[in-house]
Design a protein around this motif. Sequence first.
Motif, short mmCIF file in Angstrom:
data_model
loop_
_atom_site.label_atom_id
_atom_site.label_comp_id
_atom_site.label_asym_id
_atom_site.label_seq_id
_atom_site.Cartn_x
_atom_site.Cartn_y
_atom_site.Cartn_z
N PRO A 146 10.02 44.26 21.47
CA PRO A 146 9.77 43.90 20.06
C PRO A 146 10.19 42.47 19.72
CG PRO A 146 10.73 46.10 20.21
CD PRO A 146 10.82 45.50 21.57
N LEU A 147 11.09 41.89 20.51
CA LEU A 147 11.55 40.52 20.24
C LEU A 147 10.79 39.47 21.04
CD1 LEU A 147 15.42 41.13 20.29
CD2 LEU A 147 13.91 41.08 18.30
N ASP B 249 4.10 41.13 24.44
CA ASP B 249 3.80 42.45 24.98
C ASP B 249 2.46 42.96 24.43
OD1 ASP B 249 5.36 44.00 26.89
OD2 ASP B 249 5.24 45.62 25.43
N THR C 120 -1.31 39.48 16.64
CA THR C 120 0.14 39.34 16.68
C THR C 120 0.52 38.23 17.64
OG1 THR C 120 2.23 40.48 17.19
CG2 THR C 120 0.31 41.08 18.49
N ASN D 156 3.32 38.70 19.43
CA ASN D 156 4.16 39.42 20.37
C ASN D 156 3.53 39.39 21.76
OD1 ASN D 156 4.95 42.16 21.81
ND2 ASN D 156 6.59 41.64 20.40
N ASP E 126 8.44 37.46 21.10
CA ASP E 126 7.48 36.72 20.30
C ASP E 126 7.27 35.34 20.90
OD1 ASP E 126 6.75 34.87 17.84
OD2 ASP E 126 6.26 36.92 17.26
#
Length: 319
Positions: A97-98, A162, A158, A160, A100
């Motif tokens: 989640p981090l 991932d 997004t 992100n 980015d």
Amino acid sequence: MAVVWGILAQALHIALILAAAPLLTGLVRWLKARMMGRRGADPLQPARDLLKLLRKTPVLAENASAVSRAAPYVAAGAAVAAAALVPSFARGMVLAPLSDLILVAGLLALGRVAMALAGMDVGTPFGGLGAAREMSFAALAEPALVVAALTLAILAGTTNLDAIAAAFREGGLGLRVSLGLALVAMVAVAIAENARIPVDNPSTHLELTMVHEAMILEASGRHLALWEYAAMLRLALWLALLSAVFLPFGQAPAGAAPHVWVVGLAAWLLKMGALALALAAFESAIAKMRVFRVPEFLGAALLLGLLGAIYLFVSTGLT
């Protein structure tokens, strides 16, 4: 159980990227030497050099402030944090989640600022010159990375990493001109970030037109080991970033059990080796350029990234 696998995958990823950083640097140097008809040093030589430097006490100038003492640790810590956020063999790690792209760019910028401050701290003209050049190049490299991230964010919805890798792996984005432009821009920024601009010589301190190395000429012992290791981590980070975004095949899905990681590990090692080979071939084939041509090199990357974002806006009707 997926949370446990995510934690284990994250721990394995960090250990893998920390161990792979010196090996990748040594591999690129060895491949480059072989392409030039030389024998080349063992790929494990950078790791041996780091261990030797870590055993030595750093020597600081009399007028060095706390900046010279803290900057190597800040740069190395920022590089480790950024490398931990870039996905490698599996998705869905605990720090996913981090992960980015903008955060990774910020951590890289933090390491760059620490190096520039260390170069100016003692007051030597060579260090100040290298810091000035580094900041002038960063004024073009960072916007190029941001506009490339904008292109990826529009397509994947997004920033992100991932989620971007998952979107690419599913094939829903297809082949787009904007993606090709973003790839070229990110490759150019990666070359600049890793002192691989064709005015630098990342293997020696003797190049008069160098940029990155000029800022750490006053470093020695343990501090020099941290600077060198931070540079190695940045190289591994950028190769992993390019492979995760543009070559996402082989990654284990989120929540996968450890036996599925074997395929992901093999694919990641193959991609990293192929990118290291491509980098060595680029450095062997490219001719040196004058230092005042570097803004043109990075300016072209910025223009291509901007064109990719504009083309994507127009083609998707977001204007």
